[in-house]
Design an enzyme around this catalytic site. Structure first.
Site, PDB file in Angstrom:
ATOM      1  N   LYS A  83     -10.753  14.363  18.893  1.00 52.42           N
ATOM      2  CA  LYS A  83     -11.968  13.783  18.303  1.00 52.42           C
ATOM      3  C   LYS A  83     -13.103  14.811  18.303  1.00 52.42           C
ATOM      4  O   LYS A  83     -13.829  14.957  17.323  1.00 52.42           O
ATOM      5  CB  LYS A  83     -12.368  12.513  19.073  1.00 52.42           C
ATOM      6  CG  LYS A  83     -11.410  11.354  18.831  1.00 52.42           C
ATOM      7  CD  LYS A  83     -11.636  10.162  19.760  1.00 52.42           C
ATOM      8  CE  LYS A  83     -10.575   9.093  19.506  1.00 52.42           C
ATOM      9  NZ  LYS A  83     -10.676   7.936  20.398  1.00 52.42           N
TER      10      LYS A  83
ATOM     11  N   GLN B  11     -13.576   6.380  25.948  1.00 52.21           N
ATOM     12  CA  GLN B  11     -12.134   6.349  25.718  1.00 52.21           C
ATOM     13  C   GLN B  11     -11.466   5.343  26.654  1.00 52.21           C
ATOM     14  O   GLN B  11     -11.731   5.327  27.862  1.00 52.21           O
ATOM     15  CB  GLN B  11     -11.540   7.763  25.923  1.00 52.21           C
ATOM     16  CG  GLN B  11     -10.086   7.895  25.522  1.00 52.21           C
ATOM     17  CD  GLN B  11      -9.837   7.717  24.020  1.00 52.21           C
ATOM     18  OE1 GLN B  11     -10.712   7.939  23.184  1.00 52.21           O
ATOM     19  NE2 GLN B  11      -8.631   7.317  23.666  1.00 52.21           N
TER      20      GLN B  11
ATOM     21  N   ASP C   5     -17.027   3.006  17.821  1.00 47.73           N
ATOM     22  CA  ASP C   5     -15.652   2.506  17.953  1.00 47.73           C
ATOM     23  C   ASP C   5     -15.511   1.104  17.359  1.00 47.73           C
ATOM     24  O   ASP C   5     -14.400   0.640  17.117  1.00 47.73           O
ATOM     25  CB  ASP C   5     -15.249   2.429  19.436  1.00 47.73           C
ATOM     26  CG  ASP C   5     -14.295   3.543  19.847  1.00 47.73           C
ATOM     27  OD1 ASP C   5     -13.539   4.037  18.978  1.00 47.73           O
ATOM     28  OD2 ASP C   5     -14.290   3.896  21.042  1.00 47.73           O
TER      29      ASP C   5
HETATM   30  N1  GUN Z   1      -7.806   4.091  23.264  1.00 49.93           N
HETATM   31  C1  GUN Z   1      -6.857   3.939  22.318  1.00 49.93           C
HETATM   32  N2  GUN Z   1      -7.403   3.935  21.092  1.00 49.93           N
HETATM   33  C2  GUN Z   1      -8.739   4.087  21.268  1.00 49.93           C
HETATM   34  C3  GUN Z   1      -9.832   4.158  20.359  1.00 49.93           C
HETATM   35  O1  GUN Z   1      -9.710   4.082  19.129  1.00 49.93           O
HETATM   36  N3  GUN Z   1     -11.048   4.319  20.946  1.00 49.93           N
HETATM   37  C4  GUN Z   1     -11.226   4.381  22.289  1.00 49.93           C
HETATM   38  N4  GUN Z   1     -12.470   4.516  22.756  1.00 49.93           N
HETATM   39  N5  GUN Z   1     -10.226   4.313  23.151  1.00 49.93           N
HETATM   40  C5  GUN Z   1      -8.990   4.163  22.628  1.00 49.93           C
END
Ligand code: GUN
Length: 289
Positions: A52, A96, A119
């Site tokens: 990311k 995350q 998110d």
């Molecule tokens: N864990 C698995 N997928 C995601 C996501 O799209 N965002 C976040 N913050 N954590 C995740």
């Protein structure tokens, strides 16, 4: 059978975003700034967060990675969230998941300022999705919608079966596919671990979206001839023959399912890159919210 190329589709989205960043720069406006919070040392989470941050660089965004020990308390993390909410230099941020067991994910998600919730996990973002109001869409379901759009896959009136009802994927996915939009207008069936006769239902799917979190769960006998199959799963399976020591598998037994499909998204190279591109799209949106 046509392969849905998540790398090509996400590159197109990222190029559009990079162009918008150039325009912002030319106008002397603020460059989008995404922060990512990573707690602990989970290998998969580190990989995703690094991807990311790298994607931010690629499109010209500013980015900040905040790492904390798995020992951080819930209160300390809430304090960090509060700082991010108040930091005007940061347009949007993610925490995350998963978080260590002693931290309540719901409490953390709800502490994120809705204006910075790139998110799309905050109840306000999800409420807007339900009501078809503009807002931050969760990146994985939004990425799947963008894939269907890119390949002009017909969805109106089709039967979409979603396997999995997580807050992050299954539930918002089912809402997006049923709403009055293009892509959308599907008749949606949401299935989960308690569903009886699952394969009888999946065999009726024109579009099958699999987010169950079990490697190679969907086999050829569960899929209708000509179906569109989207694989959301990603699993690291130990493989000593690989330099990395592992190989990646999805929730779909790709080799046997692919020949039956009109379209299928592979793992890797399918949904994963789209999640990142849609996170960047949300961050661009956050600059103006
Ligand atoms: N864990 C698995 N997928 C995601 C996501 O799209 N965002 C976040 N913050 N954590 C995740």
């Amino acid at each position: 059978m046509e392969l849905i190329d998540g790398i090509a589709v996400s590159d197109k989205l990222k190029n559009d975003i990079a162009q918008k960043v150039i325009e912002l720069k030319q106008k002397g406006k603020k460059i989008p700034h995404l922060a990512a919070v990573l707690v602990g040392n989970d290998g998969a989470s580190q990989t995703y967060v690094n991807a990311k941050v790298k994607a931010c660089e690629k499109v010209g965004f500013d980015s900040t990675l905040l790492r904390f020990s798995s020992e951080i308390s819930e209160l300390e993390l809430l304090n960090e969230i509060d700082k991010l909410n108040k930091d005007n230099s940061i347009d949007g941020y993610i925490v995350q998941l998963p978080l260590p067991k002693h931290i309540d994910e719901q409490k953390i998600t709800q502490a994120i300022s809705p204006a910075k919730d790139v998110d799309g996990f905050h109840p306000e973002s999800l409420g807007k999705l339900v009501l078809n109001l503009p807002g931050f869409l969760p990146a994985t379901p939004a990425g799947i919608v963008e894939m269907l759009r890119y390949y002009s896959i017909p969805t109106s009136g089709k039967h979409c079966v979603v396997i999995g009802r997580s807050n992050i994927v299954g539930t918002p996915m089912s809402l997006l596919m049923s709403r009055n939009a293009t892509p959308g207008n599907c008749t949606v069936t949401i299935t989960h671990s308690k569903t009886q006769n699952l394969s009888e239902i999946t065999k009726q799917a024109d579009i099958l979206i699999v987010a169950i979190g079990k490697p190679e769960f969907v086999t050829a006998d569960m899929v209708k001839e000509g179906a569109v199959v989207i694989d959301v799963g990603i699993h690291r399976i130990e493989d000593k023959s690989k330099k990395s020591g592992f190989r990646l598998l999805g929730d779909v037994k790709f080799d046997e399912v692919a020949p039956k499909c009109s379209y299928i998204s592979p793992v890797p190279g399918g949904v994963g890159p789209m999640t990142i591109a849609c996170l960047l799209k949300n961050t661009l949106l956050a600059v103006n919210s």
